[in-house]
Write a protein that holds these residues in place. Structure first.
Motif, PDB file in Angstrom:
ATOM      1  N   ALA A 106     -15.707 -28.858  21.876  1.00 46.12           N
ATOM      2  CA  ALA A 106     -14.437 -29.437  22.329  1.00 46.12           C
ATOM      3  C   ALA A 106     -14.232 -30.752  21.596  1.00 46.12           C
ATOM      4  CB  ALA A 106     -14.476 -29.654  23.841  1.00 46.12           C
ATOM      5  N   GLY A 107     -13.099 -30.889  20.953  1.00 47.42           N
ATOM      6  CA  GLY A 107     -12.795 -32.089  20.196  1.00 47.42           C
ATOM      7  C   GLY A 107     -13.185 -32.031  18.724  1.00 47.42           C
ATOM      8  N   SER A 108     -13.932 -31.011  18.316  1.00 43.92           N
ATOM      9  CA  SER A 108     -14.295 -30.855  16.900  1.00 43.92           C
ATOM     10  C   SER A 108     -13.073 -30.436  16.095  1.00 43.92           C
ATOM     11  CB  SER A 108     -15.382 -29.789  16.723  1.00 43.92           C
ATOM     12  OG  SER A 108     -16.585 -30.139  17.330  1.00 43.92           O
ATOM     13  N   ARG A 109     -13.005 -30.875  14.855  1.00 41.62           N
ATOM     14  CA  ARG A 109     -11.896 -30.472  13.984  1.00 41.62           C
ATOM     15  C   ARG A 109     -12.172 -29.155  13.272  1.00 41.62           C
ATOM     16  NH1 ARG A 109     -10.304 -35.237  10.149  1.00 41.62           N
ATOM     17  NH2 ARG A 109     -12.547 -35.301   9.900  1.00 41.62           N
ATOM     18  N   GLU A 110     -13.446 -28.785  13.171  1.00 37.12           N
ATOM     19  CA  GLU A 110     -13.796 -27.558  12.472  1.00 37.12           C
ATOM     20  C   GLU A 110     -14.814 -26.766  13.287  1.00 37.12           C
ATOM     21  OE1 GLU A 110     -13.925 -27.930   7.961  1.00 37.12           O
ATOM     22  OE2 GLU A 110     -14.499 -29.950   8.604  1.00 37.12           O
ATOM     23  N   ASP A 111     -14.914 -25.476  12.982  1.00 35.97           N
ATOM     24  CA  ASP A 111     -15.836 -24.577  13.675  1.00 35.97           C
ATOM     25  C   ASP A 111     -16.606 -23.789  12.622  1.00 35.97           C
ATOM     26  OD1 ASP A 111     -17.145 -22.799  15.334  1.00 35.97           O
ATOM     27  OD2 ASP A 111     -15.348 -22.265  16.486  1.00 35.97           O
ATOM     28  N   LYS A 112     -17.608 -24.440  12.058  1.00 37.67           N
ATOM     29  CA  LYS A 112     -18.343 -23.843  10.942  1.00 37.67           C
ATOM     30  C   LYS A 112     -19.191 -22.644  11.352  1.00 37.67           C
ATOM     31  CE  LYS A 112     -16.706 -26.496   7.783  1.00 37.67           C
ATOM     32  NZ  LYS A 112     -15.770 -25.933   6.805  1.00 37.67           N
ATOM     33  N   GLY A 113     -19.604 -22.563  12.610  1.00 36.43           N
ATOM     34  CA  GLY A 113     -20.319 -21.376  13.068  1.00 36.43           C
ATOM     35  C   GLY A 113     -19.411 -20.155  13.032  1.00 36.43           C
ATOM     36  N   TYR A 114     -18.188 -20.334  13.499  1.00 33.65           N
ATOM     37  CA  TYR A 114     -17.201 -19.258  13.473  1.00 33.65           C
ATOM     38  C   TYR A 114     -16.937 -18.844  12.020  1.00 33.65           C
ATOM     39  CZ  TYR A 114     -13.120 -16.522  14.911  1.00 33.65           C
ATOM     40  OH  TYR A 114     -12.244 -15.500  15.161  1.00 33.65           O
ATOM     41  N   GLU A 115     -16.691 -19.834  11.166  1.00 29.34           N
ATOM     42  CA  GLU A 115     -16.370 -19.553   9.761  1.00 29.34           C
ATOM     43  C   GLU A 115     -17.505 -18.828   9.052  1.00 29.34           C
ATOM     44  OE1 GLU A 115     -15.104 -23.101   7.722  1.00 29.34           O
ATOM     45  OE2 GLU A 115     -13.696 -23.622   9.321  1.00 29.34           O
ATOM     46  N   ALA A 116     -18.749 -19.241   9.300  1.00 31.26           N
ATOM     47  CA  ALA A 116     -19.893 -18.606   8.633  1.00 31.26           C
ATOM     48  C   ALA A 116     -20.034 -17.148   9.053  1.00 31.26           C
ATOM     49  CB  ALA A 116     -21.171 -19.379   8.929  1.00 31.26           C
ATOM     50  N   ALA A 117     -19.890 -16.884  10.348  1.00 34.57           N
ATOM     51  CA  ALA A 117     -20.004 -15.504  10.832  1.00 34.57           C
ATOM     52  C   ALA A 117     -18.857 -14.647  10.301  1.00 34.57           C
ATOM     53  CB  ALA A 117     -20.027 -15.482  12.358  1.00 34.57           C
ATOM     54  N   GLN A 118     -17.667 -15.191  10.307  1.00 35.91           N
ATOM     55  CA  GLN A 118     -16.504 -14.461   9.815  1.00 35.91           C
ATOM     56  C   GLN A 118     -16.667 -14.136   8.328  1.00 35.91           C
ATOM     57  OE1 GLN A 118     -12.640 -16.497   9.616  1.00 35.91           O
ATOM     58  NE2 GLN A 118     -11.877 -14.882  10.972  1.00 35.91           N
TER      59      GLN A 118
END
Length: 159
Positions: A131-143
Motif C-alpha cells: 500500500a502506497g508503493s508506486r510499483e509492483d515488481k513482484g507482479y511484473e516479474a511473475a507476469q
C-alpha cells in the motif's frame, strides 16, 4: 520512474507450472513482492504454483536452476538487496543477475527477474507493491515469466 513505458500484458498461463523462488531478507519488502507475484499468477490463471524460500538473493540462482531442471515452465525469482557501506551489494547483485540470466538461457526456462537492487529501504518499499508503493515488481516479474513461457510454447524447439 523505471515503470515508464512498461507494456500492458494480458497473458493466459493456464496449464503452466510455475515456481516462485523468494529470498528471506527484508521481510516486509518480500511480503509485498510475494503478494504481487501471487496476484499476477492468479490473474494469468496459473493454478500449479510452488513457492520456495532461500536465505538471500545470492542463493536464488541455484534454487532457480533446480526448479528449471525439475519441470517448471517458468520461474519467478524474488529478492531485495539494499546498498550498504561495503562492496557486498555489488557482488550480490552481480551474482544474482548473472546467475539467473544463466539459468534462463542455459535451460530455456524463463526466469522472471524480481530482484530489487536499491540504494535504500525507501526505494525497496516503493517498488514492493505494498500500500502506497508506486510499483509492483513482484507482479511484473511473475507476469513477465508467464508471458515469456507462453511465447516460448509458440516457438519451435531448439534442435
Amino acid at each position: 520512474m523505471s515503470g515508464a513505458g512498461a507494456p500492458a500484458l494480458a497473458v493466459d498461463g493456464r496449464g503452466l507450472r510455475v515456481v516462485v523462488v523468494a529470498a528471506s531478507w527484508h521481510a516486509r519488502v518480500m511480503a509485498g513482492l510475494l503478494d504481487g507475484a501471487r496476484r499476477a499468477l492468479h490473474d494469468a490463471g496459473v493454478a500449479e504454483v510452488l513457492e520456495v524460500r532461500v536465505p538471500g538473493s545470492f542463493e536464488l540462482p541455484v534454487a532457480a536452476a533446480r526448479a528449471a531442471g525439475g519441470g517448471a515452465d517458468a520461474v519467478v525469482a524474488l529478492g531485495v538487496v539494499v546498498r550498504g557501506g561495503t562492496p557486498h551489494f555489488d557482488y550480490v547483485c552481480s551474482a544474482a543477475t548473472t546467475g539467473l540470466t544463466d539459468v534462463s538461457v542455459r535451460t530455456g526456462v524463463p526466469v522472471g527477474f524480481g530482484v530489487l537492487t536499491c540504494d535504500d529501504e525507501a526505494q525497496a518499499l516503493d517498488r514492493a507493491g505494498l500500500a502506497g508503493s508506486r510499483e509492483d515488481k513482484g507482479y511484473e516479474a511473475a507476469q513477465a515469466a508467464v508471458a515469456t513461457a507462453v511465447t516460448l510454447r509458440a516457438l519451435p524447439a531448439a534442435s
